[in-house]
Design an enzyme around this catalytic site. Structure first.
Site, PDB file in Angstrom:
ATOM      1  N   PRO A   2       0.834  -1.215   0.000  1.00 21.83           N
ATOM      2  CA  PRO A   2       0.000   0.000   0.000  1.00 21.83           C
ATOM      3  C   PRO A   2       0.865   1.260   0.000  1.00 21.83           C
ATOM      4  O   PRO A   2       1.802   1.384   0.786  1.00 21.83           O
ATOM      5  CB  PRO A   2      -0.788  -0.133   1.306  1.00 21.83           C
ATOM      6  CG  PRO A   2      -0.808  -1.597   1.591  1.00 21.83           C
ATOM      7  CD  PRO A   2       0.517  -2.110   1.120  1.00 21.83           C
ATOM      8  N   GLU A   3       0.550   2.177  -0.911  1.00 23.31           N
ATOM      9  CA  GLU A   3       1.281   3.429  -0.993  1.00 23.31           C
ATOM     10  C   GLU A   3       0.354   4.565  -0.561  1.00 23.31           C
ATOM     11  O   GLU A   3      -0.735   4.325  -0.042  1.00 23.31           O
ATOM     12  CB  GLU A   3       1.820   3.609  -2.412  1.00 23.31           C
ATOM     13  CG  GLU A   3       2.809   2.500  -2.789  1.00 23.31           C
ATOM     14  CD  GLU A   3       3.438   2.674  -4.160  1.00 23.31           C
ATOM     15  OE1 GLU A   3       3.231   3.736  -4.793  1.00 23.31           O
ATOM     16  OE2 GLU A   3       4.125   1.742  -4.616  1.00 23.31           O
TER      17      GLU A   3
END
Length: 271
Positions: A2-3
């Site tokens: 996840p960014e």
């Protein structure tokens, strides 16, 4: 992993349930995350009001009347809203249960996520203290990025992925922004002109805002707070598209490794 768009999407999804609510209990099933969940955190948070849910870089900041907890999704973590009475699954490591009867549940198969105590001023926490500006804030400008890169031989892709320079520009979005800016990811950061930095900053912000609007990018197992995937993968121009035709010039997209991360780019459009 996840960014920033995925973390921001998660924040927006669970904020209506948490902000203004009171914590009935923190249920910890597995303390052995990237760093152990601190002993006594359950007692510290019990019956505390959640005053805000903010984001700093890829960290969620759960602000309460006694201080702030820091939550990181790690490489495979996700948070979803559940009925607190529902049976936990294998990798459901903790729940934050509110007095209103809602719960947010943290799932992380690889256990690289974390739940830590940030104290009264989380900006001084070692994990946050040396972070660069947010890419969507006013402080992240072409002038700033240009000045920060002077004399640097490191590639521009590695420079914008350095959290001391700017936070949250992860591998997917760095590749995409550099493509749209027409900049070769291997070019030395210190050799880029101010004009090219203006275009790059603009494209970083456009790509991130677009990804947030689409709910992030689901390539494998990411889900937002409502259990839904992100749809930005449908707009990807180069990432994980090695060998496919460039959308602008039809040249095959190439892949190379930079700093142990895969980079995707068009050799003709990006100079």
């Amino acid at each position: 992993m996840p960014e920033l768009p995925e973390v921001e999407t998660t924040r927006r999804g669970i904020a209506p349930v948490l902000e203004g609510a009171r914590i009935r209990e923190l249920v910890v099933r597995e303390r052995r995350l990237r760093w152990p969940v601190p002993r006594g955190l359950e007692k510290r948070l019990r019956q505390q009001e959640i005053t805000a849910l903010r984001r700093r870089a890829k960290y969620l900041l759960l602000e309460t009347t006694v201080g702030t907890a820091l939550l990181h999704l790690g490489m495979s973590g996700s948070i979803r809203i559940v009925d607190p009475k529902s049976a936990p699954e294998k990798h459901d490591h903790f729940d934050i249960v509110t007095t209103q009867g809602d719960a947010v549940r943290f799932n992380d198969p690889r256990r690289f996520g974390s739940l830590l105590w940030g104290g009264a001023d989380p900006t001084k926490h070692p994990l946050l203290a040396k972070l660069g500006p947010e890419p969507l804030d006013a402080g992240f400008t072409a002038e700033y990025l240009h000045a920060s890169s002077r004399g640097r031989r490191v590639s521009i892709k590695q420079h914008i992925m350095n959290s001391h320079c700017v936070v949250g520009v992860g591998n997917i979005y760095a590749s995409e922004a550099l493509f749209h800016a027409g900049i070769n990811p291997t070019r030395a950061a210190g050799r880029l002109s101010l004009a090219r930095m203006h275009r790059l900053v603009n494209e970083i912000q456009k790509v991130l805002n677009s990804a947030i609007k689409q709910g992030g990018t689901t390539l494998r197992d990411y889900r937002n707070g409502n259990g839904k995937p992100g749809y930005f993968h449908q707009q990807l121009a180069v990432y994980e598209l090695e060998g496919t035709a460039c959308k602008i010039c039809t040249t095959p997209i190439r892949r190379r490794v930079q700093g142990q991360r895969a980079t995707y780019y068009c050799p003709d459009c990006q100079t």
